[in-house]
Design an enzyme around this catalytic site. Structure first.
Site, PDB file in Angstrom:
ATOM      1  N   ASP A  90       0.846  -1.188   0.000  1.00 24.32           N
ATOM      2  CA  ASP A  90       0.000   0.000   0.000  1.00 24.32           C
ATOM      3  C   ASP A  90       0.884   1.241   0.000  1.00 24.32           C
ATOM      4  O   ASP A  90       2.098   1.149   0.156  1.00 24.32           O
ATOM      5  CB  ASP A  90      -0.995  -0.015   1.163  1.00 24.32           C
ATOM      6  CG  ASP A  90      -0.325  -0.015   2.519  1.00 24.32           C
ATOM      7  OD1 ASP A  90       0.896   0.144   2.582  1.00 24.32           O
ATOM      8  OD2 ASP A  90      -1.047  -0.183   3.522  1.00 24.32           O
ATOM      9  N   ASP A 270      -7.810  -7.296   2.437  1.00 24.88           N
ATOM     10  CA  ASP A 270      -6.733  -7.426   3.420  1.00 24.88           C
ATOM     11  C   ASP A 270      -7.240  -6.892   4.740  1.00 24.88           C
ATOM     12  O   ASP A 270      -8.120  -6.031   4.772  1.00 24.88           O
ATOM     13  CB  ASP A 270      -5.487  -6.638   2.996  1.00 24.88           C
ATOM     14  CG  ASP A 270      -5.619  -5.157   3.327  1.00 24.88           C
ATOM     15  OD1 ASP A 270      -5.139  -4.756   4.408  1.00 24.88           O
ATOM     16  OD2 ASP A 270      -6.221  -4.409   2.538  1.00 24.88           O
TER      17      ASP A 270
END
Length: 376
Positions: A90, A270
């Site tokens: 990310d 996630d």
């Protein structure tokens, strides 16, 4: 990267996502390895015991320590961690949001202070990609402007304008870098923002659809809104997200969240929940959650879940795990994390199988019918 939807059941999708490092069956749950490792587990646990095909690492944390240049010298995340399957990284935008007392967003990026030593840093759409090029992840997330919910319409409007602007900068920079031979096996996902404002989400999604991202994510949920608001927002934005690209719901969530959002067409998830809950003694089962700390498990010879085929359940009793937790034995963290992650990964497998045979609605009914909403 290649993505193919091979079966649909309603809006639920069964697909195959192929990167340079692994073939990933979707819908998929990605265990979170914030600093390049899933807490208490190593690469052998992830690949050989859990058979995870992809995990998430965090750009913010790897940038600050040990530094992406250090990781690059080890051969990127794959060489550094020895996990030879796929990594998604990310951008660090969520960490800037969660540490927002130390951050300031402007039109150029995010200025923040390190939680480690207080030093000042500035993330831009280009700089976070430069960091991810050095990390060598298979899927890179762009920088986005995340807002806490509830948010004023004016702040949501600013968020989507910045996110679209940063997305254009990121995709143009990625194309430029690939023309120079950098990141040729790395893929880039855009992030749709907009809070729980359906029109804002639609506007942002349509803008990102016009850019050649390899996949699209829904960001900015599970940050204070109700479950119903999350589900309704996902359902509202999904028709405006390209069906030919994988759809990723970031930072979500509970087992119920996974089922509800797979039903709505999400392919990737996630969340730290399975490992965080494991470390705190909350274990997931087919019939609900159990609190392994409870005194009622002291003399319990049964496995965590008699239906579970994980490494932990095939070997150890609730009584033993209760003892390990109370003794604060580090072995507990590994055994509990292996169980909870197996539960999550197996839940995704069961949903894939249900979609394949056109029985997702039946699967969902059975899922809820056997679960208790209370911690057992």
């Amino acid at each position: 990267m290649k993505f193919e939807v091979i079966k649909k059941d309603g809006n639920a999708r069964r697909g195959i996502l192929t990167t340079a490092h692994s073939v990933i069956q979707t819908p998929v749950f990605m265990p979170v390895g914030t600093v390049g490792a899933v807490k208490s587990l190593d690469a052998f646990d992830m690949s050989e015991i859990l058979d995870a095909k992809i995990i998430l690492a965090n750009t913010y944390h790897m940038y600050l320590r040990p530094g992406s240049k250090v990781v690059r010298e080890f051969g990127g995340l794959h060489g550094f961690s020895k996990f030879d399957r796929s990594f998604l990284t990310d951008s660090g935008g969520f960490q800037a949001f969660s540490l927002r007392s130390n951050t300031k967003n402007d039109d150029g990026g995010i200025k923040f202070k390190s939680h480690i030593d207080g030093s000042t840093h500035y993330f831009t759409p280009r700089s976070v990609l430069d960091t991810q090029y050095e990390l060598g992840s298979d899927i890179m997330m762009i920088l986005d402007d995340l807002v806490a919910l509830p948010a004023e319409p004016k702040r949501i409007d600013l968020s989507i304008k910045r996110t679209i602007k940063w997305a254009k900068e990121a995709i143009d920079y990625h194309k430029f870098m690939q023309s120079k031979g950098v990141g040729l096996q790395q893929n880039i996902f855009g992030i749709v923002q907009g809070g729980t404002d359906y029109e804002a989400r639609k506007f942002c999604a349509e803008a990102l659809n016009e850019m050649p991202f390899d996949g699209l994510a829904i960001g900015g949920l599970s940050v204070g809104e109700s479950n119903e608001a999350m589900y309704d927002t996902v359902e509202a934005v999904m028709p405006f997200m390209d069906e030919l690209r994988p759809r990723y719901l970031m930072g979500v969530g509970t087992p119920e969240d996974l089922v509800e959002n797979v039903e709505r067409g999400v392919d990737m998830f996630d969340c730290v929940m399975p490992t965080r809950n494991a470390r705190n003694g909350t274990l997931f089962t087919s019939f609900g959650k159990i609190n392994i700390k409870s005194a009622k498990f002291i003399n319990d010879h049964a496995p965590i879940d008699p239906q579970c085929q994980c490494y932990t359940c095939k070997r150890y009793s609730r009584g033993y795990l209760n003892h390990l937790f109370k003794a604060r034995e580090l072995t507990f963290f590994r055994l509990a994390s292996l169980h909870n992650l197996h539960y999550y990964l197996n839940l995704m497998k069961e949903m894939r199988e249900a979609i394949e045979v056109g029985e997702f609605a039946k699967f969902k009914r059975n899922f809820y019918a056997k679960r208790s909403t209370d911690e057992l």
